[in-house]
Design a protein around this motif. Structure first.
Motif, PDB file in Angstrom:
ATOM      1  N   GLU A 270      12.618   7.374 -42.491  1.00 23.48           N
ATOM      2  CA  GLU A 270      12.658   6.068 -43.146  1.00 23.48           C
ATOM      3  C   GLU A 270      12.721   4.916 -42.146  1.00 23.48           C
ATOM      4  O   GLU A 270      12.993   3.789 -42.516  1.00 23.48           O
ATOM      5  CB  GLU A 270      13.865   6.003 -44.089  1.00 23.48           C
TER       6      GLU A 270
ATOM      7  N   GLN B 299      18.658   0.206 -40.046  1.00 28.39           N
ATOM      8  CA  GLN B 299      18.796   0.796 -41.388  1.00 28.39           C
ATOM      9  C   GLN B 299      20.199   0.579 -41.917  1.00 28.39           C
ATOM     10  O   GLN B 299      20.471   0.795 -43.100  1.00 28.39           O
ATOM     11  CB  GLN B 299      18.560   2.297 -41.322  1.00 28.39           C
TER      12      GLN B 299
ATOM     13  N   ARG C  26      14.179   0.083 -44.623  1.00 31.10           N
ATOM     14  CA  ARG C  26      13.962   1.523 -44.801  1.00 31.10           C
ATOM     15  C   ARG C  26      12.559   1.749 -45.332  1.00 31.10           C
ATOM     16  O   ARG C  26      12.189   1.167 -46.364  1.00 31.10           O
ATOM     17  CB  ARG C  26      14.993   2.107 -45.776  1.00 31.10           C
TER      18      ARG C  26
ATOM     19  N   GLU D 137      11.022   3.460 -47.348  1.00 31.64           N
ATOM     20  CA  GLU D 137      11.155   4.351 -48.512  1.00 31.64           C
ATOM     21  C   GLU D 137       9.743   4.692 -48.984  1.00 31.64           C
ATOM     22  O   GLU D 137       9.009   3.814 -49.422  1.00 31.64           O
ATOM     23  CB  GLU D 137      11.922   3.655 -49.645  1.00 31.64           C
ATOM     24  N   LYS D 138       9.383   5.955 -48.934  1.00 32.05           N
ATOM     25  CA  LYS D 138       7.988   6.323 -49.210  1.00 32.05           C
ATOM     26  C   LYS D 138       7.716   6.524 -50.691  1.00 32.05           C
ATOM     27  O   LYS D 138       6.587   6.755 -51.087  1.00 32.05           O
ATOM     28  CB  LYS D 138       7.611   7.591 -48.424  1.00 32.05           C
TER      29      LYS D 138
ATOM     30  N   HIS E 256      14.790   0.899 -55.121  1.00 33.27           N
ATOM     31  CA  HIS E 256      14.628   0.841 -53.669  1.00 33.27           C
ATOM     32  C   HIS E 256      13.667  -0.264 -53.239  1.00 33.27           C
ATOM     33  O   HIS E 256      12.550  -0.341 -53.729  1.00 33.27           O
ATOM     34  CB  HIS E 256      14.116   2.182 -53.128  1.00 33.27           C
TER      35      HIS E 256
END
Ligand code: ATP
Ligand code: MG
Ligand code: MG
Ligand code: MG
Length: 433
Positions: free
Chosen positions: A168, A183, A207, A209-210, A216
């Motif tokens: 991340e 982070q 981050r 975040e995928k 998020h």
């Protein structure tokens, strides 16, 4: 005649004032025009009665376009029919800046369209209300931690090492070295706590975040307090007092914004009652196993949004889940004194399906234990020597936590998606505008 803000209208009833405004909407008949106005401080209505103004003023009122900027001069009256309670009877209008055809019209627009026009969408009433509440939560955060004897101690945004896993992390160049966007400021806050006792940071964290979720953001603001000479139980008490203080601040200072959002104030009031319930991770697993939805969950698994939502729904207040398995938590958490498999930590789960809003723990103090944990986590212990120094020179019990501001704003405003809790959200596939 005074130049005022709309929000101060209550102090000028029956007085003539001048206000700089934008037009958000209008309707008119042959004899009267109703102008919906905003100035950033609030929204209210301007009334232009043909028989009371010059021909030119009435013509302007009928022709002025959405989002044109104006000075209006007129008299403030009470208006019990509106949210706001006051309106202005306009006598004169001066155009400051004309507007082209404004893309966001009173009709419904899709989310993508609104996100593409975020710079303009921010002007709308709901967005105004959310930003007012976000601002109040920031204000209350400073008040709370100052009152409790904390100092603001900011962590760096550019860091030289990769703390918790690399998936991340945002990588960047730092002259001829590698660097990463922060982070979490936690390790630096621990240095701050050893220097100044009680500290907190408030800054952006990043981050990659995928996955797309409603909770998020890629870039979000985190509040991270850290306290020396403090065990986890005292930290939990600070956390619940802080949350209650935030909610109370919003109830006391954001009535108009809550009304715009149609947020139920009685629901919010429940979140000011202390203490918050506490359950252990073990009990949480049991509750999930006994449910219809998660009968197959096993001890050791981390919770995702559905599990967190189910657990929080068992309570009317936010709930602390204590002492998660060591294997799913970061290296720095204090091991349990009598159990090898869990650490002294807690997540605070918000009701109404908002999930984790705080993650915190007591910190491990033994440098040898930490060094082993760092190696186990696959991290380079050379990069953590400064951190281990904090244990070598007068280590004390200490604890801390992190609250995601936008996560908390989304919950307190009752919004369904975190993207509206920050002025310009960064999301997977979106960095414009
Ligand atoms: P989650 O389990 O929801 O992914 P986390 O456990 O990864 O959160 P922490 O590292 O504990 O998060 O960070 C502390 C707090 O920061 C969280 O409790 C949450 O309020 C907030 N937070 C974490 N990740 C995000 C994100 N991507 N966007 C917004 N807020 C976040
Ligand atoms: Mg996460
Ligand atoms: Mg989590
Ligand atoms: Mg967490």
């Amino acid at each position: 005649m005074e130049k005022i803000s709309i929000i101060d209208a209550k102090n000028y009833v029956n007085e003539k004032v001048k206000i700089g405004v934008w037009l958000t909407n209008k309707r008119s008949s042959g004899k009267i025009a109703f102008l919906q106005l905003r100035d950033g401080s609030a929204f209210f209505q301007g009334v232009v009665v043909k028989s009371n103004v010059s021909e030119e003023t009435f013509k302007l009122a009928k022709e002025v376009k959405q989002e044109a900027s104006l000075y209006v001069v007129g008299t403030i009256h009470e208006d019990s029919r509106s949210h706001f309670g006051y309106e202005i009877e306009i006598e004169e209008i001066e155009i400051v800046g004309e507007s082209e055809n404004y893309p966001i019209t009173p009709k419904e627009h899709g989310t993508d369209f609104l996100m593409d026009h975020r710079h303009l969408w921010l002007r709308s009433k709901r967005q105004y209300a959310i930003m007012q509440i976000r601002n109040e939560m920031i204000r209350a955060t400073y008040e709370f931690f100052n009152k409790e004897g904390f100092i603001k101690f900011d962590a760096p945004i550019l860091t030289g090492s990769a703390p918790e896993g690399t998936t991340e992390l945002f990588h960047t160049e730092y002259f001829d070295k590698d660097a990463y966007l922060s982070q979490s400021g936690q390790l630096y806050e621990e240095a701050g706590a050893m220097a100044y006792g009680k500290v907190f940071s408030f800054g952006p964290t990043f981050r990659a975040e995928k996955s797309k979720t409603r909770r998020h953001l890629i870039e979000f603001w985190m509040i991270e307090p850290e306290m020396a000479f403090m065990h986890q139980e005292e930290s939990l008490e600070i956390q619940e007092r802080y949350i209650a203080f935030l909610v109370q601040g919003v109830l006391d200072n954001c009535d108009y914004a809550l009304t715009i959002l149609e947020r139920d104030k009685d629901v919010l009031k429940k979140y000011t009652k202390l203490p918050f319930p506490r359950i252990s991770y073990d009990e949480a697993i049991k509750i999930l196993q006994d449910s219809k939805e998660f009968p197959n969950i096993t001890w050791g698994e981390d919770f995702g949004s559905p599990e967190e939502t189910y657990l929080a729904n068992q309570f009317e207040q936010p709930v602390f889940v204590l002492n998660y398995p060591k294997a799913i938590k970061p290296f720095y958490m204090k091991p349990h004194p009598t159990r090898d498999d869990v650490v002294i930590c807690a997540d605070l789960l918000a009701p109404e399906g908002y999930g984790e809003i705080i993650g915190g723990s007591e910190r491990a103090v033994d440098p040898e234990y930490l060094e082993k944990q760092i190696q186990k986590a696959g991290l380079d212990s050379k990069e953590y020597q400064w951190y281990l120094d904090l244990r070598r020179y007068g280590s004390v019990p200490h604890a801390g936590f992190g609250l995601g501001l936008e996560r908390a704003v989304t919950w307190i405003t009752g919004e369904s998606h975190i993207r509206e809790a920050i002025p310009f959200p960064r999301l997977l596939n979106r960095i414009y505008p």
